[in-house]
Design a protein around this motif. Sequence first.
Motif, PDB file in Angstrom:
ATOM      1  N   GLN A 137      10.433  28.888 -85.763  1.00 46.70           N
ATOM      2  CA  GLN A 137      11.097  27.667 -86.228  1.00 46.70           C
ATOM      3  C   GLN A 137      11.383  26.687 -85.080  1.00 46.70           C
ATOM      4  O   GLN A 137      12.524  26.300 -84.834  1.00 46.70           O
ATOM      5  N   PRO A 138      10.326  26.287 -84.379  1.00 44.93           N
ATOM      6  CA  PRO A 138      10.524  25.314 -83.292  1.00 44.93           C
ATOM      7  C   PRO A 138      10.920  23.958 -83.853  1.00 44.93           C
ATOM      8  O   PRO A 138      10.672  23.660 -85.026  1.00 44.93           O
ATOM      9  N   GLU A 139      11.523  23.147 -83.009  1.00 39.40           N
ATOM     10  CA  GLU A 139      11.857  21.787 -83.434  1.00 39.40           C
ATOM     11  C   GLU A 139      10.657  20.859 -83.290  1.00 39.40           C
ATOM     12  O   GLU A 139      10.572  19.845 -83.986  1.00 39.40           O
ATOM     13  N   VAL A 140       9.741  21.222 -82.376  1.00 39.39           N
ATOM     14  CA  VAL A 140       8.538  20.427 -82.153  1.00 39.39           C
ATOM     15  C   VAL A 140       7.356  21.373 -82.012  1.00 39.39           C
ATOM     16  O   VAL A 140       7.451  22.393 -81.326  1.00 39.39           O
ATOM     17  N   LEU A 141       6.258  21.049 -82.683  1.00 42.70           N
ATOM     18  CA  LEU A 141       5.019  21.805 -82.522  1.00 42.70           C
ATOM     19  C   LEU A 141       3.999  20.925 -81.819  1.00 42.70           C
ATOM     20  O   LEU A 141       3.694  19.822 -82.281  1.00 42.70           O
ATOM     21  N   LEU A 142       3.483  21.419 -80.708  1.00 39.63           N
ATOM     22  CA  LEU A 142       2.484  20.700 -79.925  1.00 39.63           C
ATOM     23  C   LEU A 142       1.108  21.285 -80.231  1.00 39.63           C
ATOM     24  O   LEU A 142       0.933  22.503 -80.224  1.00 39.63           O
ATOM     25  N   LEU A 143       0.138  20.426 -80.493  1.00 45.76           N
ATOM     26  CA  LEU A 143      -1.206  20.877 -80.876  1.00 45.76           C
ATOM     27  C   LEU A 143      -2.223  20.244 -79.941  1.00 45.76           C
ATOM     28  O   LEU A 143      -2.440  19.025 -79.976  1.00 45.76           O
ATOM     29  N   VAL A 188       3.235  17.032 -82.573  1.00 43.53           N
ATOM     30  CA  VAL A 188       2.640  16.163 -81.552  1.00 43.53           C
ATOM     31  C   VAL A 188       1.225  16.677 -81.320  1.00 43.53           C
ATOM     32  O   VAL A 188       1.021  17.786 -80.830  1.00 43.53           O
ATOM     33  N   PHE A 189       0.257  15.860 -81.696  1.00 35.51           N
ATOM     34  CA  PHE A 189      -1.144  16.277 -81.818  1.00 35.51           C
ATOM     35  C   PHE A 189      -1.977  15.541 -80.777  1.00 35.51           C
ATOM     36  O   PHE A 189      -1.889  14.309 -80.665  1.00 35.51           O
ATOM     37  N   VAL A 190      -2.775  16.271 -80.019  1.00 35.57           N
ATOM     38  CA  VAL A 190      -3.651  15.670 -79.014  1.00 35.57           C
ATOM     39  C   VAL A 190      -5.092  15.712 -79.505  1.00 35.57           C
ATOM     40  O   VAL A 190      -5.576  16.759 -79.969  1.00 35.57           O
ATOM     41  N   THR A 191      -5.791  14.584 -79.430  1.00 36.51           N
ATOM     42  CA  THR A 191      -7.201  14.538 -79.808  1.00 36.51           C
ATOM     43  C   THR A 191      -7.891  13.390 -79.079  1.00 36.51           C
ATOM     44  O   THR A 191      -7.246  12.433 -78.652  1.00 36.51           O
ATOM     45  N   HIS A 192      -9.218  13.508 -78.962  1.00 34.44           N
ATOM     46  CA  HIS A 192     -10.026  12.380 -78.473  1.00 34.44           C
ATOM     47  C   HIS A 192     -10.780  11.734 -79.628  1.00 34.44           C
ATOM     48  O   HIS A 192     -11.514  10.769 -79.438  1.00 34.44           O
ATOM     49  N   ASP A 193     -10.585  12.279 -80.854  1.00 35.36           N
ATOM     50  CA  ASP A 193     -11.333  11.845 -82.036  1.00 35.36           C
ATOM     51  C   ASP A 193     -10.522  10.787 -82.783  1.00 35.36           C
ATOM     52  O   ASP A 193      -9.515  11.093 -83.432  1.00 35.36           O
ATOM     53  N   GLN A 194     -10.967   9.528 -82.731  1.00 36.92           N
ATOM     54  CA  GLN A 194     -10.195   8.440 -83.349  1.00 36.92           C
ATOM     55  C   GLN A 194     -10.148   8.556 -84.864  1.00 36.92           C
ATOM     56  O   GLN A 194      -9.150   8.203 -85.491  1.00 36.92           O
ATOM     57  N   GLU A 195     -11.202   9.079 -85.490  1.00 39.90           N
ATOM     58  CA  GLU A 195     -11.188   9.257 -86.943  1.00 39.90           C
ATOM     59  C   GLU A 195     -10.121  10.270 -87.350  1.00 39.90           C
ATOM     60  O   GLU A 195      -9.390  10.080 -88.327  1.00 39.90           O
TER      61      GLU A 195
END
Length: 356
Positions: free
Chosen positions: A152-158, A189-196
Amino acid sequence: MKEIIQIKNMSKSYGSYQAIKDISLDIYHNEFFTLLGPSGCGKTTLLRTIAGFETPTSGTIKLHGQDIQDLPAHKRRVNTVFQNYALFPHMNLAENIDFGLRMLDWSADERAQQVGEMLDLVHMKQFAKRMPSQLSGGQQQRIALARALAPQPEVLLLDEPLSALDHKLRQDMRDELQALQRETGITFVFVTHDQEEALAMSDRICLLAHGEIQQLSDSIDIYENPNNKFVADFIGETNFMPVSVKDRSDDAIVVDTPLGIDIKVANTGFKKGDEATLSLRPEKISINAKDLDVNIEGEVIHHRYMGGYTHYTVRVDGGHELRVSRGNEISNDIRFKLNERVRLSFAYASARVLAA
């Protein structure tokens, strides 16, 4: 909305290389927030500083108003899902989810209940006793998510969690991630290089380049109203044209274009005589449709069928080439042929003038 993460004047250097340059931003409760950008832009470094895997060179990070930049990673109520999932190969799925709870000294009854709830959440309860090697990539992704959500984290980083999946599975997992975020109410909080990917999933997008924020806004605004040429080019496709400002008023400017016509657009801070760049999205241009503010003629010199839509390149009278996208709304609809003469139309409001 209330902030859950506050980053103020953060920089991160590795020797003489500055990966993050004086970044300030807020991330809100129950938000799907995406860090987007090309390789080397600083997005993963920023994520790792939130997680506690990196220490900022300067600046502050706050979680619920508490400074955490010096707090060890294991003491932050923040969990991370990695690109390679990082499941324990010698543990079955239930044991993988249970592991973090044991490290937090949850009781056996609490752990059993939470493991069951997490397996239900990701629709994997029937596979609880399977080993990670017996799962597909998408199933492993679900278990990695369940394990990260269990405490039950307050923030999930992906950190680019969908990059190892094939295209169709990535599309399916986007929907699942959005549903999980809404169901749990946890900030993602999601990290991606895919703009779509970013456009499809995010409440807000922070587009980074060279360690700096280029634009931070919601999906519609970042696509329709790019701050600069980099944003317009990185988010989707566009036609760029060099223009100069011929006239201005408080709310509008008139620019000349290589199309052989002048265009009136919103004034975003330009003055008469300025050199600039005009951006016009391919799907904003109509072919042989009703007349709009701008109507010009040209010749189809290339087309590419893509299933749901067709891309055309049209050389307008005067020599400038425009890319045009047309939705294939009717089966076996007539497509425009090579060398066919066509009329292109678009509204003034579809054009954006950006700094050159």
